[in-house]
Motif scaffolding. Structure first.
Motif, mmCIF file in Angstrom:
data_model
loop_
_atom_site.group_PDB
_atom_site.id
_atom_site.type_symbol
_atom_site.label_atom_id
_atom_site.label_comp_id
_atom_site.label_asym_id
_atom_site.label_seq_id
_atom_site.Cartn_x
_atom_site.Cartn_y
_atom_site.Cartn_z
ATOM 1 N N VAL A 1 0.849 -1.203 0.000
ATOM 2 C CA VAL A 1 0.000 0.000 0.000
ATOM 3 C C VAL A 1 0.879 1.246 0.000
ATOM 4 C CG1 VAL A 1 -1.741 1.308 1.249
ATOM 5 C CG2 VAL A 1 -1.879 -1.195 1.188
ATOM 6 N N MET A 2 1.887 1.254 0.846
ATOM 7 C CA MET A 2 2.778 2.413 0.922
ATOM 8 C C MET A 2 3.475 2.665 -0.413
ATOM 9 S SD MET A 2 4.287 1.520 4.710
ATOM 10 C CE MET A 2 5.733 2.536 4.504
ATOM 11 N N ALA A 3 3.883 1.594 -1.088
ATOM 12 C CA ALA A 3 4.582 1.744 -2.362
ATOM 13 C C ALA A 3 3.671 2.298 -3.449
ATOM 14 C CB ALA A 3 5.165 0.403 -2.789
ATOM 15 N N ASP A 4 2.373 1.962 -3.375
ATOM 16 C CA ASP A 4 1.423 2.372 -4.412
ATOM 17 C C ASP A 4 0.558 3.552 -3.991
ATOM 18 O OD1 ASP A 4 2.351 0.274 -5.928
ATOM 19 O OD2 ASP A 4 0.675 -1.068 -5.469
ATOM 20 N N VAL A 5 0.935 4.219 -2.907
ATOM 21 C CA VAL A 5 0.013 5.179 -2.302
ATOM 22 C C VAL A 5 -0.342 6.326 -3.243
ATOM 23 C CG1 VAL A 5 1.837 6.556 -1.187
ATOM 24 C CG2 VAL A 5 -0.460 6.430 -0.149
ATOM 25 N N GLU A 6 0.578 6.749 -4.100
ATOM 26 C CA GLU A 6 0.242 7.846 -5.017
ATOM 27 C C GLU A 6 -0.888 7.454 -5.962
ATOM 28 O OE1 GLU A 6 3.411 7.005 -4.451
ATOM 29 O OE2 GLU A 6 4.589 8.836 -4.023
ATOM 30 N N THR A 7 -0.908 6.215 -6.386
ATOM 31 C CA THR A 7 -1.962 5.730 -7.278
ATOM 32 C C THR A 7 -3.279 5.553 -6.533
ATOM 33 O OG1 THR A 7 -0.314 4.557 -8.605
ATOM 34 C CG2 THR A 7 -2.600 3.868 -8.858
ATOM 35 N N LEU A 8 -3.214 5.137 -5.288
ATOM 36 C CA LEU A 8 -4.409 4.799 -4.516
ATOM 37 C C LEU A 8 -5.096 6.015 -3.912
ATOM 38 C CD1 LEU A 8 -2.906 1.769 -2.545
ATOM 39 C CD2 LEU A 8 -4.322 1.675 -4.611
ATOM 40 N N ALA A 9 -4.409 7.147 -3.810
ATOM 41 C CA ALA A 9 -4.881 8.267 -2.985
ATOM 42 C C ALA A 9 -5.937 9.137 -3.650
ATOM 43 C CB ALA A 9 -3.702 9.143 -2.561
ATOM 44 N N GLY A 10 -6.186 8.985 -4.931
ATOM 45 C CA GLY A 10 -7.196 9.794 -5.590
ATOM 46 C C GLY A 10 -6.673 11.157 -5.998
ATOM 47 N N PRO A 11 -7.574 12.049 -6.436
ATOM 48 C CA PRO A 11 -7.148 13.354 -6.921
ATOM 49 C C PRO A 11 -6.448 14.159 -5.828
ATOM 50 C CG PRO A 11 -9.445 12.913 -7.481
ATOM 51 C CD PRO A 11 -9.037 11.861 -6.524
ATOM 52 N N PRO A 12 -5.460 14.987 -6.187
ATOM 53 C CA PRO A 12 -4.786 15.814 -5.188
ATOM 54 C C PRO A 12 -5.758 16.776 -4.516
ATOM 55 C CG PRO A 12 -3.568 15.792 -7.265
ATOM 56 C CD PRO A 12 -4.898 15.160 -7.540
ATOM 57 N N GLU A 13 -5.545 17.005 -3.235
ATOM 58 C CA GLU A 13 -6.319 17.991 -2.476
ATOM 59 C C GLU A 13 -5.367 18.819 -1.635
ATOM 60 O OE1 GLU A 13 -9.735 17.599 -0.293
ATOM 61 O OE2 GLU A 13 -10.845 16.385 -1.736
ATOM 62 N N PRO A 14 -5.682 20.091 -1.403
ATOM 63 C CA PRO A 14 -4.858 20.870 -0.475
ATOM 64 C C PRO A 14 -5.068 20.371 0.947
ATOM 65 C CG PRO A 14 -6.801 22.117 -1.102
ATOM 66 C CD PRO A 14 -6.802 20.882 -1.948
ATOM 67 N N PRO A 15 -4.124 20.648 1.853
ATOM 68 C CA PRO A 15 -4.305 20.218 3.240
ATOM 69 C C PRO A 15 -5.555 20.841 3.867
ATOM 70 C CG PRO A 15 -2.043 20.949 2.855
ATOM 71 C CD PRO A 15 -2.848 21.351 1.649
ATOM 72 N N SER A 16 -6.136 20.126 4.813
ATOM 73 C CA SER A 16 -7.253 20.613 5.621
ATOM 74 C C SER A 16 -6.865 20.549 7.088
ATOM 75 C CB SER A 16 -8.500 19.743 5.411
ATOM 76 O OG SER A 16 -9.032 19.884 4.129
ATOM 77 N N ARG A 17 -7.509 21.393 7.888
ATOM 78 C CA ARG A 17 -7.401 21.221 9.343
ATOM 79 C C ARG A 17 -8.272 20.018 9.713
ATOM 80 N NH1 ARG A 17 -6.047 26.662 12.141
ATOM 81 N NH2 ARG A 17 -5.638 27.985 10.342
#
Length: 283
Positions: free
Chosen positions: A170-186
């Motif tokens: 999972v860690m190795a593929d996390v960029e693929t698994l994480a979905g569209p980029p989002e800015p940080p949130s509180r």
């Protein structure tokens, strides 16, 4: 006990008329105190939890900076031995309160966004250190390196080598698994149902592991151990701050961190849920 009462009176600047013990959690004890000035307060106390209490107080204050109506209690006082919050009588969850929480959580996540992941204080989740080093990189790699890998190391003694390799995939593929980029949130960072305090007219978020993170993390944590009226909360949230396509499929990815925390704290009883989440995250 007298020393603790004296400390509380010095911290609050008023006499304590009575204290009722509420039990304990992790390394601290919980209390309901009545003050001579008419206030009632909730007190979390310990002999040596300075970092935990400082992080919780900083997190609550930082979350409140998202804007008016942020669903967190004020911090009455805090020092290295105590955290004091207002006493808030609890009530049963209902659909109206749940819908309000959905709106207010959406506002928290999308208002006054931080510019980095992490936070400007040392973090804790329960009484385990949490790496909050500010990072302006992308969330997927930050999540793998700052949230998954450290707790995989902590919990590895309760896992098989195959389990460890599964999480590493999972860690190795996390960029693929994480979905569209989002800015940080509180985000609250530890938003299971026990950290939602339901009152007569609203729900308040307590015991945060607050930091700049991905807003789907809070929603996934609410789903992990069951939250009352969760469908209503999520529906109103999505109306107020629409989520990216596929967010439900990413819930297991965001649940991996709290499940690793539970493995580290409580052992192999959480292994099966961790393995299931890792497999689901990989699809």
């Amino acid at each position: 006990m007298r020393d603790r009462l004296d400390r509380l009176e010095r911290l609050l600047g008023t006499r304590v008329d009575g204290v009722h013990a509420l039990g304990s959690s992790h390394a601290w004890t919980l209390h309901h105190a009545s003050l001579a000035d008419g206030r009632d307060v909730f007190v979390k106390a310990a002999s040596d939890q300075a970092g935990v209490f400082a992080a919780e107080a900083a997190g609550l204050r930082w979350l409140a900076e998202a804007g008016p109506g942020t669903p967190v209690p004020e911090v009455v006082a805090a020092d290295e031995h105590m955290l004091v919050l207002p006493w808030l009588p609890s009530a049963s969850p209902d659909p109206s309160t749940a819908e309000r929480l959905g709106r207010e959580l959406a506002a928290l996540h999308t208002g006054a966004r931080p510019t980095v992941h992490g936070a400007p204080w040392d973090g804790y989740i329960a009484d385990l250190p949490l790496d909050n080093t500010p990072d302006d990189g992308e969330w997927p790699r930050w999540y793998a390196e700052r949230r998954l890998e450290p707790f995989l190391r902590l919990g590895a003694r309760h896992l098989s080598s195959a389990d460890v390799r599964l999480v590493e995939r999972v860690m190795a593929d996390v960029e693929t698994l994480a979905g569209p980029p989002e800015p940080p949130s509180r985000i609250h960072g530890d938003l299971w149902s026990g950290n939602i305090l339901w009152t007569d007219d609203r729900a308040l978020l307590i015991d945060p592991a607050a930091h700049g993170g991905h807003r789907e993390t809070d929603l996934a944590m609410m789903a992990l151990f069951g939250t009352p009226h969760l469908d209503r909360i999520l529906a109103v949230y999505d109306e107020s701050a629409p989520l990216a396509d596929g967010w439900r499929a990413r819930i297991p990815l965001h649940q991996l961190h709290p499940l690793l925390v539970h493995v580290a704290l409580f052992g192999a009883s959480y292994r099966a849920r961790l393995v299931d989440a890792a497999r689901s995250a990989l699809g």
